[in-house]
Design a protein around this motif. Structure first.
Motif, PDB file in Angstrom:
ATOM      1  N   TYR A 242       0.849  -1.184   0.000  1.00  0.00           N
ATOM      2  CA  TYR A 242       0.000   0.000   0.000  1.00  0.00           C
ATOM      3  C   TYR A 242       0.887   1.238   0.000  1.00  0.00           C
ATOM      4  O   TYR A 242       1.907   1.289   0.695  1.00  0.00           O
ATOM      5  N   ASN A 243       0.484   2.230  -0.794  1.00  0.00           N
ATOM      6  CA  ASN A 243       1.249   3.465  -0.926  1.00  0.00           C
ATOM      7  C   ASN A 243       0.398   4.617  -0.406  1.00  0.00           C
ATOM      8  O   ASN A 243      -0.721   4.838  -0.877  1.00  0.00           O
ATOM      9  N   GLY A 248      -0.268   6.634  -4.424  1.00  0.00           N
ATOM     10  CA  GLY A 248      -1.202   5.667  -3.856  1.00  0.00           C
ATOM     11  C   GLY A 248      -2.591   6.207  -3.646  1.00  0.00           C
ATOM     12  O   GLY A 248      -3.572   5.449  -3.605  1.00  0.00           O
ATOM     13  N   ASN A 254      -5.479   2.481  -1.718  1.00  0.00           N
ATOM     14  CA  ASN A 254      -4.029   2.734  -1.747  1.00  0.00           C
ATOM     15  C   ASN A 254      -3.213   1.509  -2.144  1.00  0.00           C
ATOM     16  O   ASN A 254      -1.992   1.492  -1.994  1.00  0.00           O
ATOM     17  N   VAL A 256      -1.111  -0.769  -4.362  1.00  0.00           N
ATOM     18  CA  VAL A 256      -0.309  -0.523  -5.566  1.00  0.00           C
ATOM     19  C   VAL A 256       0.336  -1.779  -6.124  1.00  0.00           C
ATOM     20  O   VAL A 256       0.948  -1.732  -7.195  1.00  0.00           O
TER      21      VAL A 256
END
Length: 413
Positions: A242-243, A248, A254, A256
């Protein structure tokens, strides 16, 4: 007429002698100038050679000193400082940067390497769990609803959750990821150190699996989660990234990227720095790299199961039962590029392995082994008192030992 001719001859003779003298003088001057230039060149060349020779001699001496230092073996240690302490019977000690964090069900405290208490935090917990990143720690109560965020100097904040805590991790800036249990779903909440909700997303057994390990990058812009689930009767694991940066925010939840693994459990994931992470399965280790969308860098499979995992920002160490060798255990060391940089066999029982600069320390409460990444054993010996925690010091081969009644600073000799 004779006198004039005689005078003229004499004058011409004098002029010729004068010209000859001037020619000889110019020749002498030219020869002297050339000799001076040659002498100046030889002097400069000699000075240059002396400088080069001095540099080579100094370099050789430095190389010899470094080699002697690297190859030096230690036979014992001396205690160069000690502080008497009273340790609670149920307390546990861990490193917090270069300091010592002691925690129990009743509270926690942080000391520096000289035994000075930096802070005390009181609380009441049934099953405290602790996450550390550098000099920042998060202390939560398993199945409780409170998380304390501290660094090595002070309390950063308190987080209150509305659901029971199952797992936590912390970033270097105090951001905390908490796995919270609900009746039908499992939530992952991201909080700042003051307890503000930054974002959250939920997971289900059917869609994603159950989160069994979670890690934040030191800057808290990436989150790595290991999920376990069963698909058509087959056990599977997935690693999700997750970004929380701008990139993200444009992705659903989020998310990625991710990787799926069949018929394997991945119980441990961890960031080493802001763009390097690794995951450990029963019989494999995977390395990932990338500051926005981490990608698989390398994967290594093993014939035997991984027994334990240790790491710092530069190295990952995996311990195996050494069935094929003469020693009981085998330590395999990888750098953050995913390359194997060494294998070390040892026999002693251990409860921790510490990576420090170009060495690693294997120790238990009675003895320790210190070796270089090149496999040179620098020290193997016993402790004078039962040791609960070893903390590398600022000086080379200087350590702080935490025992039941003292803090001892030792220097290898």
């Amino acid at each position: 007429m004779a006198d004039i001719r005689s005078y003229t001859r004499e004058k011409a003779k004098r002029e010729a002698e004068k010209t000859n003298r001037q020619s000889r003088l110019r020749l002498v001057k030219a020869e002297n100038g050339e000799t001076f230039q040659k002498k100046l060149f030889r002097h400069r060349l000699s000075f240059f050679y002396k400088i080069i020779l001095s540099v080579l001699v100094c370099a050789a001496l430095i190389v010899i000193a470094v080699l002697q230092y690297k190859n030096r073996l230690y036979e014992d240690y001396e205690v160069i400082g000690t502080v008497d302490m009273e340790m609670a019977g149920q307390a546990a000690d861990i490193r917090l940067g270069s300091n010592i964090l002691t925690y129990s069900k009743d509270g926690a405290r942080c000391m520096d390497a000289k035994g000075n208490v930096l802070w005390n935090q009181t609380y009441e917990m049934q099953s405290p769990i602790v996450a550390v990143c550098g000099n920042v720690a998060a202390i939560g109560d398993f199945n409780g609803r409170t998380i304390y965020v501290q660094d090595s100097e002070k309390q950063l904040g308190t987080i209150s959750t509305n659901l029971p805590i199952r797992n936590i991790c912390v970033a270097q800036n105090g951001v905390v990821a908490a796995v919270l249990e609900d009746t039908k779903v499992t939530w992952i909440y991201i909080y700042d150190s003051a307890g503000k909700e930054l974002l959250y997303f939920y997971t289900t057994i059917k869609n994603t699996g159950y989160p069994i390990s979670v890690s934040l990058s030191p800057n808290a812009l990436l989150c790595m989660v290991s999920y376990m689930y069963v698909d058509a009767g087959v056990l599977k694991s997935s690693i999700a990234f997750y970004n929380f940066d701008e990139y993200g925010k444009n992705q659903i939840d989020n998310l990625v990227g991710g990787y799926n693994y069949t018929d394997v459990v991945v119980p441990y994931v961890q960031f080493m720095d802001n763009e390097t992470a690794f995951a450990v399965a029963d019989d494999a280790v995977m390395f990932y790299t990338g500051s926005q969308v981490p990608e698989l860098l390398s994967i290594h499979y093993f014939q035997t199961e991984v027994r334990s995992v240790y790491y710092n920002e530069n190295y990952v160490g995996l311990v195996f039962h050494n069935d094929a060798g003469t020693s009981r255990y085998r330590l395999e060391i990888y750098d953050k590029s995913g390359e194997n940089v060494g294998t070390y066999e040892f026999d002693m029982d251990y409860f921790e392995i510490v990576f420090h600069k170009d060495t690693f320390i294997i120790y238990n409460d009675e003895e320790c082994q210190i070796a270089t990444m090149g496999g040179i054993e620098k020290y193997h010996g016993g402790f004078k008192k039962a040791v609960e925690l070893l903390v590398p010091g600022n000086g080379q081969y200087r350590y702080t030992l935490i025992t039941k009644d003292s803090l001892d600073i030792i220097q290898m000799k």
